[in-house]
Design an enzyme around this catalytic site. Structure first.
Site, PDB file in Angstrom:
ATOM      1  N   HIS A 108      -7.283   0.661  -7.234  1.00  0.00           N
ATOM      2  CA  HIS A 108      -7.005  -0.446  -6.310  1.00  0.00           C
ATOM      3  C   HIS A 108      -8.287  -1.237  -6.108  1.00  0.00           C
ATOM      4  O   HIS A 108      -9.375  -0.802  -6.516  1.00  0.00           O
ATOM      5  CB  HIS A 108      -6.433   0.057  -4.981  1.00  0.00           C
ATOM      6  CG  HIS A 108      -7.385   0.883  -4.178  1.00  0.00           C
ATOM      7  ND1 HIS A 108      -7.784   2.157  -4.539  1.00  0.00           N
ATOM      8  CD2 HIS A 108      -8.046   0.616  -3.016  1.00  0.00           C
ATOM      9  CE1 HIS A 108      -8.621   2.634  -3.636  1.00  0.00           C
ATOM     10  NE2 HIS A 108      -8.803   1.715  -2.704  1.00  0.00           N
ATOM     11  N   HIS A 139     -10.321  -2.136  -3.600  1.00  0.00           N
ATOM     12  CA  HIS A 139     -11.299  -2.003  -2.538  1.00  0.00           C
ATOM     13  C   HIS A 139     -12.662  -1.759  -3.184  1.00  0.00           C
ATOM     14  O   HIS A 139     -12.771  -1.051  -4.194  1.00  0.00           O
ATOM     15  CB  HIS A 139     -10.936  -0.855  -1.589  1.00  0.00           C
ATOM     16  CG  HIS A 139      -9.954  -1.256  -0.536  1.00  0.00           C
ATOM     17  ND1 HIS A 139      -9.140  -0.351   0.114  1.00  0.00           N
ATOM     18  CD2 HIS A 139      -9.646  -2.470   0.001  1.00  0.00           C
ATOM     19  CE1 HIS A 139      -8.382  -0.988   1.001  1.00  0.00           C
ATOM     20  NE2 HIS A 139      -8.674  -2.275   0.948  1.00  0.00           N
ATOM     21  N   ASP A 178     -15.311  -0.014  -2.870  1.00  0.00           N
ATOM     22  CA  ASP A 178     -15.899   1.283  -3.211  1.00  0.00           C
ATOM     23  C   ASP A 178     -15.290   1.891  -4.471  1.00  0.00           C
ATOM     24  O   ASP A 178     -15.740   2.935  -4.944  1.00  0.00           O
ATOM     25  CB  ASP A 178     -15.785   2.258  -2.031  1.00  0.00           C
ATOM     26  CG  ASP A 178     -14.353   2.481  -1.563  1.00  0.00           C
ATOM     27  OD1 ASP A 178     -13.582   1.501  -1.510  1.00  0.00           O
ATOM     28  OD2 ASP A 178     -14.003   3.630  -1.242  1.00  0.00           O
ATOM     29  N   HIS A 179     -14.295   1.209  -5.039  1.00  0.00           N
ATOM     30  CA  HIS A 179     -13.666   1.703  -6.266  1.00  0.00           C
ATOM     31  C   HIS A 179     -13.975   0.845  -7.490  1.00  0.00           C
ATOM     32  O   HIS A 179     -13.557   1.189  -8.591  1.00  0.00           O
ATOM     33  CB  HIS A 179     -12.151   1.824  -6.073  1.00  0.00           C
ATOM     34  CG  HIS A 179     -11.775   2.894  -5.093  1.00  0.00           C
ATOM     35  ND1 HIS A 179     -11.253   4.115  -5.473  1.00  0.00           N
ATOM     36  CD2 HIS A 179     -11.883   2.939  -3.737  1.00  0.00           C
ATOM     37  CE1 HIS A 179     -11.042   4.864  -4.396  1.00  0.00           C
ATOM     38  NE2 HIS A 179     -11.421   4.161  -3.333  1.00  0.00           N
ATOM     39  N   HIS A 196      -0.974   2.405  -0.130  1.00  0.00           N
ATOM     40  CA  HIS A 196      -2.234   2.142   0.555  1.00  0.00           C
ATOM     41  C   HIS A 196      -2.125   0.776   1.214  1.00  0.00           C
ATOM     42  O   HIS A 196      -1.057   0.150   1.204  1.00  0.00           O
ATOM     43  CB  HIS A 196      -3.390   2.224  -0.456  1.00  0.00           C
ATOM     44  CG  HIS A 196      -4.742   2.253   0.192  1.00  0.00           C
ATOM     45  ND1 HIS A 196      -5.019   2.979   1.326  1.00  0.00           N
ATOM     46  CD2 HIS A 196      -5.910   1.633  -0.157  1.00  0.00           C
ATOM     47  CE1 HIS A 196      -6.288   2.817   1.648  1.00  0.00           C
ATOM     48  NE2 HIS A 196      -6.848   1.997   0.780  1.00  0.00           N
ATOM     49  N   ASP A 237      -6.853   5.838  -3.280  1.00  0.00           N
ATOM     50  CA  ASP A 237      -6.569   5.955  -1.851  1.00  0.00           C
ATOM     51  C   ASP A 237      -5.070   5.810  -1.652  1.00  0.00           C
ATOM     52  O   ASP A 237      -4.458   4.839  -2.104  1.00  0.00           O
ATOM     53  CB  ASP A 237      -7.295   4.863  -1.076  1.00  0.00           C
ATOM     54  CG  ASP A 237      -8.806   4.961  -1.204  1.00  0.00           C
ATOM     55  OD1 ASP A 237      -9.281   5.857  -1.924  1.00  0.00           O
ATOM     56  OD2 ASP A 237      -9.500   4.131  -0.577  1.00  0.00           O
ATOM     57  N   HIS A 278     -12.690  11.670  -2.260  1.00  0.00           N
ATOM     58  CA  HIS A 278     -12.756  10.595  -1.262  1.00  0.00           C
ATOM     59  C   HIS A 278     -13.045  11.210   0.108  1.00  0.00           C
ATOM     60  O   HIS A 278     -12.360  10.980   1.102  1.00  0.00           O
ATOM     61  CB  HIS A 278     -11.459   9.780  -1.233  1.00  0.00           C
ATOM     62  CG  HIS A 278     -11.648   8.369  -0.771  1.00  0.00           C
ATOM     63  ND1 HIS A 278     -11.399   7.966   0.513  1.00  0.00           N
ATOM     64  CD2 HIS A 278     -12.075   7.259  -1.420  1.00  0.00           C
ATOM     65  CE1 HIS A 278     -11.655   6.676   0.639  1.00  0.00           C
ATOM     66  NE2 HIS A 278     -12.078   6.220  -0.533  1.00  0.00           N
TER      67      HIS A 278
END
Length: 337
Positions: free
Chosen positions: A62, A64, A66-67, A141, A212, A270
């Site tokens: 996804h 976001h 941090d990914h 998510h 997530d 995570h």
């Protein structure tokens, strides 16, 4: 064929002294697939002892930050190293726009960069190869999100050498042809079919990696009987209201899902700096016994089912016994994306 799952980055949202953000490397034979590419992933790969591997496929769960924040650096380094073969990046809707935004940062790459948007509303096949497929499946998510499952094809049954010899098959190429499902003729003129010398088909291996997500049926179904499930566990059950608000999972929920799917090993990632890893493990083990709360750079070896359960190779053992960084409080407040 060897199959390994390497936990390159296991932190939630922000890196800590001991953990990088999301990145999981799946290695099967000579192929390498990276699920998510959090900030500093290329350095994490170098620190892990794996080296900066030439990926065959990069999968983003996804969008976001941090990914995916590790993408510009990794792509730039591949270019500086003179990579020529194409690199495919696949992820949910919006990935193409993200890569356009990152293009000025990455600059021109000497290798073709293929961007493939997957419809996160439906399950499908992201890539298929010799004896396997990588499936994508919808998760739940706050933004469009996916999980990925490496699913191997069933393998031929065990070859009965004695039965083949009794039927007059000569050792050598004929044995291999029978194992590949072909009929062979013996010197005496008899036709021997594979079913006469092979046992029942043997299952392949399945590895499922989520990004997530709150618990969802698609992950349960994909993980049924899987050798390894890598699942997020951002919260403990005491914070389940916050987990619902941010559409994450608690350690207990991830473990309950693993129990229902009867996976071989649950790997919890995570991980938020607000919770001690031992507390995450203890909560999960109350629901499901086969749990790993890894350190960065731990590796899971996945043998064929008839050869036993997944084997955990701790990072320190693989790297010659050096001490791994200890867990330390984050220098900023945890952010739950």
């Amino acid at each position: 064929m060897d199959l390994y799952v390497s936990l390159v980055g296991t932190a939630a949202s922000v890196p800590t002294a001991a953990r990088g953000t999301a990145a999981t490397l799946i290695s099967r034979g000579g192929e390498r697939w990276l699920v998510d590419c959090g900030e500093g992933t290329q350095r994490q790969l170098l620190r892990s002892g794996l080296g900066l591997v030439d990926l065959d496929l990069l999968l983003i769960t996804h969008l976001h930050a941090d990914h995916y924040l590790g993408l510009p650096g990794l792509l730039k380094t591949y270019g500086l190293r003179g990579r020529e073969r194409p690199l495919r990046i696949a992820g949910p809707r919006g990935l193409s726009r993200l890569m356009e935004v990152l293009r000025p940062v990455v600059g021109r790459t000497p290798f073709p960069l293929e961007v493939d948007e997957l419809d996160e509303r439906y399950a499908g096949v992201a890539v298929a190869g010799d004896g396997y497929r990588v499936e994508h499946l919808p998760t739940r998510h706050t933004v469009p999100s996916l999980a990925f499952a490496l699913v191997e094809d069933p393998r031929p049954g065990a070859f009965d050498v004695a039965a083949a010899q009794e039927l007059g098959v000569e050792e050598g190429p004929a044995f291999g042809r029978l194992q590949r499902g072909e009929e062979v003729a013996t010197p005496g003129g008899r036709t021997v079919r594979p079913s006469e010398v092979l046992g029942p088909p043997r299952p392949g291996r399945t590895v499922v990696v989520t990004g997530d997500t709150e618990p969802c049926d698609a992950v349960i179904e994909a993980a049924r009987g899987a050798a390894v499930l890598v699942h997020e566990a951002t919260f403990l059950d005491e914070d389940r209201d916050r987990a619902r608000e941010t559409r994450h999972s608690t350690a207990r929920e991830a473990a309950a899902l693993a129990r229902e799917a009867d996976v071989g090993l649950l790997v919890l990632t995570h991980l938020s700096s607000r919770h001690a890893p031992r507390d995450v493990r203890e909560e999960a083990e109350r629901e499901f016994a086969r749990v790993l709360v890894p350190r960065d750079f731990d590796q899971v070896e996945v043998p064929f089912p008839e050869r036993g359960e997944p084997i955990v190779h701790p990072a320190r053992a693989r790297r010659g016994g050096g001490d791994a960084p200890s867990e330390a409080p984050a220098t900023v407040a945890p952010i739950d994306l």
